[in-house]
Design a protein around this motif. Structure first.
Motif, PDB file in Angstrom:
ATOM      1  N   LEU A 188     -22.595   4.528  11.395  1.00  0.00           N
ATOM      2  CA  LEU A 188     -21.657   3.822  11.107  1.00  0.00           C
ATOM      3  C   LEU A 188     -21.057   3.742   9.434  1.00  0.00           C
ATOM      4  O   LEU A 188     -22.069   4.677   8.963  1.00  0.00           O
ATOM      5  N   TRP A 189     -20.784   2.687   9.464  1.00  0.00           N
ATOM      6  CA  TRP A 189     -20.258   2.442   7.560  1.00  0.00           C
ATOM      7  C   TRP A 189     -21.021   0.884   7.534  1.00  0.00           C
ATOM      8  O   TRP A 189     -20.214   0.436   8.318  1.00  0.00           O
ATOM      9  N   SER A 190     -20.645   0.153   5.714  1.00  0.00           N
ATOM     10  CA  SER A 190     -20.403  -0.577   5.860  1.00  0.00           C
ATOM     11  C   SER A 190     -19.272  -1.425   5.000  1.00  0.00           C
ATOM     12  O   SER A 190     -18.800  -2.253   5.098  1.00  0.00           O
ATOM     13  N   ALA A 214     -35.487   2.238  -4.966  1.00  0.00           N
ATOM     14  CA  ALA A 214     -33.957   2.719  -6.672  1.00  0.00           C
ATOM     15  C   ALA A 214     -33.068   1.708  -5.039  1.00  0.00           C
ATOM     16  O   ALA A 214     -32.949   1.500  -4.033  1.00  0.00           O
ATOM     17  N   LYS A 215     -32.450   1.042  -5.586  1.00  0.00           N
ATOM     18  CA  LYS A 215     -30.924   0.873  -5.290  1.00  0.00           C
ATOM     19  C   LYS A 215     -29.700   1.925  -4.840  1.00  0.00           C
ATOM     20  O   LYS A 215     -28.672   1.825  -5.548  1.00  0.00           O
ATOM     21  N   CYS A 216     -30.378   1.963  -4.010  1.00  0.00           N
ATOM     22  CA  CYS A 216     -28.804   3.244  -2.936  1.00  0.00           C
ATOM     23  C   CYS A 216     -27.812   2.769  -2.221  1.00  0.00           C
ATOM     24  O   CYS A 216     -27.987   2.121  -2.319  1.00  0.00           O
ATOM     25  N   ILE A 217     -27.056   3.736  -2.319  1.00  0.00           N
ATOM     26  CA  ILE A 217     -25.721   3.478  -1.253  1.00  0.00           C
ATOM     27  C   ILE A 217     -25.324   4.933  -0.873  1.00  0.00           C
ATOM     28  O   ILE A 217     -25.630   6.376  -2.391  1.00  0.00           O
ATOM     29  N   GLY A 258     -26.192   0.315   1.363  1.00  0.00           N
ATOM     30  CA  GLY A 258     -24.183   0.316   2.037  1.00  0.00           C
ATOM     31  C   GLY A 258     -23.867   1.908   2.131  1.00  0.00           C
ATOM     32  O   GLY A 258     -24.451   3.079   1.268  1.00  0.00           O
ATOM     33  N   ILE A 259     -22.933   2.022   2.980  1.00  0.00           N
ATOM     34  CA  ILE A 259     -21.983   3.431   3.707  1.00  0.00           C
ATOM     35  C   ILE A 259     -21.034   3.481   3.157  1.00  0.00           C
ATOM     36  O   ILE A 259     -20.816   2.487   4.079  1.00  0.00           O
ATOM     37  N   ILE A 260     -20.418   3.916   2.916  1.00  0.00           N
ATOM     38  CA  ILE A 260     -18.875   3.681   2.400  1.00  0.00           C
ATOM     39  C   ILE A 260     -18.679   4.487   2.795  1.00  0.00           C
ATOM     40  O   ILE A 260     -18.570   5.961   3.139  1.00  0.00           O
ATOM     41  N   VAL A 320     -28.292   5.266  16.996  1.00  0.00           N
ATOM     42  CA  VAL A 320     -26.964   5.082  16.163  1.00  0.00           C
ATOM     43  C   VAL A 320     -27.349   3.656  14.745  1.00  0.00           C
ATOM     44  O   VAL A 320     -28.106   2.771  15.116  1.00  0.00           O
ATOM     45  N   TYR A 321     -27.610   4.392  13.500  1.00  0.00           N
ATOM     46  CA  TYR A 321     -27.877   4.157  11.909  1.00  0.00           C
ATOM     47  C   TYR A 321     -26.447   3.463  11.599  1.00  0.00           C
ATOM     48  O   TYR A 321     -25.359   4.315  11.516  1.00  0.00           O
ATOM     49  N   ARG A 322     -26.684   1.463  10.704  1.00  0.00           N
ATOM     50  CA  ARG A 322     -25.221   1.144  10.809  1.00  0.00           C
ATOM     51  C   ARG A 322     -26.309   0.143   9.441  1.00  0.00           C
ATOM     52  O   ARG A 322     -26.879  -0.629   9.881  1.00  0.00           O
ATOM     53  N   PRO A 323     -25.561   0.464   7.869  1.00  0.00           N
ATOM     54  CA  PRO A 323     -26.300  -1.231   7.406  1.00  0.00           C
ATOM     55  C   PRO A 323     -26.118  -2.419   7.811  1.00  0.00           C
ATOM     56  O   PRO A 323     -25.233  -2.129   8.564  1.00  0.00           O
TER      57      PRO A 323
END
Length: 257
Positions: free
Chosen positions: A180-182, A60-63, A208-210, A254-257
């Motif tokens: 973190l975020w993108s 899936a195209k996840c966000i 992505g992470i908004i 640490v997670y980040r796109p």
């Protein structure tokens, strides 16, 4: 409301802006020397037959939609919107003046299927304080959240996105991963909901992470338009753990796109 109370409320709002604004403007620079793991990498070491619930973000195209620094007086309306749109979110909550003030909203977040996570107790910059203070900033919201929803958070977002080896070590000891975020809407700079929406849509991409803040007046009214537009583009909204699944967040990473 008396003039004195209005002045106090205004002062608190200004303090919140000063404390939070740097977090949304940081983007990537705060952790330039820290190794990070992308959601796709978290998923790559898991069996191809594994699944997580009804969403498989390898296909899936996840966000992920995330909100920092709440709960606030705006959070109830936000939860209404998310429920109406059938969208799960991840909430990185502050302890002092937030979890303490709105415990019923923390319970509601968990009850309605959202991921409840930590944004520290008092938004101290973790890379500028000692290990014992770092531990206190992380343990206090964990304990407060556990009292409300029955379990401790496993995810945290460091204030201003700033982390280092010491923060990672303590997070690992406490069983926590950093996220973190993108995408940042810089919603601390405007009350224009249409502008917030445009900023998010311009940066959105798969996995992505908004980053948004439900403490700001213009943010929550922007959420329906953000959701509808991204759904039209084929995105599926997930929590951060769902974004990493069938992998699982690893403490100390640490997670980040």
């Amino acid at each position: 409301m008396s003039l004195t109370n209005k002045m106090r409320k205004r002062a608190h709002g200004l303090r919140a802006v000063a404390v939070i604004s740097a977090a949304a403007s940081l983007a990537i620079t705060g952790c330039a020397k820290v190794d990070t793991t992308a959601p796709s990498a978290a998923r790559s070491h898991v069996s191809a037959q594994a699944r997580f619930g009804t969403v498989d973000c390898r296909e899936a195209k996840c966000i992920a939609l995330t909100f920092d620094a709440g709960p606030s007086e705006n959070s109830a309306r936000l939860l209404d919107i998310l429920k109406e749109k059938h969208v799960p979110a991840t909430f990185f909550l502050l302890g002092k003046r937030h979890i303490e003030k709105y415990p019923e909203l923390v319970r509601r977040m968990a009850a309605e299927g959202h991921e409840v996570a930590s944004h520290t107790w008092d938004h101290k910059i973790l890379t500028r304080i000692g290990p014992e203070q770092i531990r206190d900033e992380l343990e206090r919201p964990n304990e407060a959240i556990e009292r409300l929803i029955g379990h401790r958070p496993t995810l945290m977002r460091p204030p201003q996105g700033r982390t280092d080896a010491t923060v990672q070590k303590i997070c690992k000891e406490l069983g926590m991963s950093e996220v973190l975020w993108s995408v940042t809407a810089k919603d601390y700079t405007t009350t224009d909901s249409a502008l917030i929406t445009r900023r998010v849509l311009a940066q959105a991409s798969r996995d992505g992470i908004i980053l948004l803040h439900d403490i700001y007046r213009g943010t929550v009214p922007a959420v329906p338009g953000i959701i509808d537009a991204l759904k039209e583009r084929g995105y599926v909204f997930v929590t951060v753990p769902q974004l990493l699944a069938p992998g699982k967040p690893e403490p100390g990473k640490v997670y980040r796109p």
